[in-house]
Enzyme design. Structure first.
Site, PDB file in Angstrom:
ATOM      1  N   LYS A   1      -8.971   8.261   2.203  1.00 30.99           N
ATOM      2  CA  LYS A   1      -9.789   8.372   0.993  1.00 30.99           C
ATOM      3  C   LYS A   1     -11.265   8.386   1.375  1.00 30.99           C
ATOM      4  O   LYS A   1     -11.748   9.290   2.031  1.00 30.99           O
ATOM      5  CB  LYS A   1      -9.464   7.225   0.035  1.00 30.99           C
ATOM      6  CG  LYS A   1      -8.063   7.353  -0.563  1.00 30.99           C
ATOM      7  CD  LYS A   1      -7.806   6.283  -1.608  1.00 30.99           C
ATOM      8  CE  LYS A   1      -6.456   6.481  -2.275  1.00 30.99           C
ATOM      9  NZ  LYS A   1      -6.191   5.476  -3.311  1.00 30.99           N
TER      10      LYS A   1
ATOM     11  N   ILE B   1       0.823   6.877   0.117  1.00 33.81           N
ATOM     12  CA  ILE B   1       0.162   5.853   0.917  1.00 33.81           C
ATOM     13  C   ILE B   1      -1.289   5.696   0.460  1.00 33.81           C
ATOM     14  O   ILE B   1      -2.019   6.680   0.301  1.00 33.81           O
ATOM     15  CB  ILE B   1       0.182   6.217   2.415  1.00 33.81           C
ATOM     16  CG1 ILE B   1       1.629   6.413   2.883  1.00 33.81           C
ATOM     17  CG2 ILE B   1      -0.493   5.140   3.255  1.00 33.81           C
ATOM     18  CD1 ILE B   1       1.742   6.999   4.277  1.00 33.81           C
ATOM     19  N   CYS B   2      -1.691   4.444   0.261  1.00 33.91           N
ATOM     20  CA  CYS B   2      -3.083   4.159  -0.103  1.00 33.91           C
ATOM     21  C   CYS B   2      -3.754   3.453   1.068  1.00 33.91           C
ATOM     22  O   CYS B   2      -3.468   2.294   1.367  1.00 33.91           O
ATOM     23  CB  CYS B   2      -3.122   3.270  -1.352  1.00 33.91           C
ATOM     24  SG  CYS B   2      -4.800   2.841  -1.865  1.00 33.91           S
ATOM     25  N   VAL B   3      -4.604   4.166   1.763  1.00 35.73           N
ATOM     26  CA  VAL B   3      -5.358   3.600   2.877  1.00 35.73           C
ATOM     27  C   VAL B   3      -6.727   4.274   2.893  1.00 35.73           C
ATOM     28  O   VAL B   3      -6.843   5.473   2.589  1.00 35.73           O
ATOM     29  CB  VAL B   3      -4.604   3.792   4.214  1.00 35.73           C
ATOM     30  CG1 VAL B   3      -4.425   5.256   4.550  1.00 35.73           C
ATOM     31  CG2 VAL B   3      -5.306   3.050   5.346  1.00 35.73           C
TER      32      VAL B   3
ATOM     33  N   ASN C   1       0.796  -1.228   0.000  1.00 28.62           N
ATOM     34  CA  ASN C   1       0.000   0.000   0.000  1.00 28.62           C
ATOM     35  C   ASN C   1       0.825   1.273   0.000  1.00 28.62           C
ATOM     36  O   ASN C   1       0.308   2.353   0.300  1.00 28.62           O
ATOM     37  CB  ASN C   1      -0.946  -0.004   1.202  1.00 28.62           C
ATOM     38  CG  ASN C   1      -1.780  -1.267   1.270  1.00 28.62           C
ATOM     39  OD1 ASN C   1      -1.618  -2.086   2.170  1.00 28.62           O
ATOM     40  ND2 ASN C   1      -2.655  -1.468   0.287  1.00 28.62           N
TER      41      ASN C   1
END
Length: 235
Positions: free
Chosen positions: A100, A94-96, A87
């Site tokens: 989002k 950062i993809c969390v 992630n």
């Protein structure tokens, strides 16, 4: 990235300053917070790699950037320390979900930091920014763990404040007493020299003494024999 201090309303800046001050004074466990007096909209942190993960023992620097629409829009998170994680993108993004669709203004920065730390424990391969890490996590965890641990050792254990991976200066720490070894050597060589001197000198006198005493005994015996002979002649 440019500062958004001038773009945020005064009441938001006050709330941000209050929360950041509270985080700095009482940070979440395993997380350090380094607020900037010059730019309150960019928060630098350091997250300790959780035990039981390939990131254990490492310290990962990260930053949160508050946009001009914060807190209506979530902050953006970036890892500054290179990490092999599904992630986290190659540029540190950062993809969390909390950053989002799951973001709510009332969640606050503490919740964001804790969620990112939890992401190190429970990666989500379904929303992978690093496709290779996501694939290995699902198909070959041993290889994933090895890659993640290797990058942790290379990049997260050599920064300031980390003891691992840092070569220690030979002058650091307690040192042996100066010349202790030399004294031992000198004592050793002296001890070796003394018996040698005593051996040569003492062995000479002791041998001489032995010879002298042997000669004296021999002379006494000869004298006794001579006296005995003279006495027998007189008879």
């Amino acid at each position: 990235m440019n500062s958004n201090v001038e773009n945020l309303p005064p009441h938001v800046l006050r709330l941000v300053y209050k929360e950041v001050s509270a985080l700095a004074a009482d940070p979440p466990e395993g997380i350090k917070v380094y607020p900037s007096d010059e730019d309150i909209t960019e928060l630098h942190t350091a997250i300790e790699g959780p035990e039981g993960t390939p990131f254990a023992g490492g310290v990962f620097r990260m930053r949160l950037v508050l946009g001009k629409d914060f807190p209506a829009v979530p902050p953006k998170g970036y890892f500054l320390t290179k990490i092999f994680h599904p992630n986290v993108g190659h540029k540190g993004e950062i993809c969390v979900n909390v950053l989002k669709r799951d973001w709510k203004a009332e969640l606050g920065l503490r919740h964001v930091l804790l969620t990112i730390k939890c992401l190190l424990i429970h990666p989500n391969p379904e929303s992978a920014l690093n496709e290779e890490a996501g694939r290995l996590l699902l198909e070959d965890y041993t290889e994933y763990e090895a890659r993640a641990r290797l990058l942790t050792e290379i990049h997260a254990m050599t920064g300031p404040g980390c003891s691992s991976g840092t070569s220690q200066d030979p002058n650091d720490g307690p040192q042996p007493k100066k010349h202790a070894g030399d004294l031992g050597k000198r004592a050793g060589s002296g001890a070796a020299a003394v018996p040698a001197a005593l051996g040569n000198g003492a062995s000479g006198p002791s041998t001489t003494a032995s010879s002298s005493s042997g000669s004296a005994v021999s002379n006494v015996a000869v004298k006794k024999k001579a006296d005995k002979k003279r006495a027998l002649r007189r008879l």
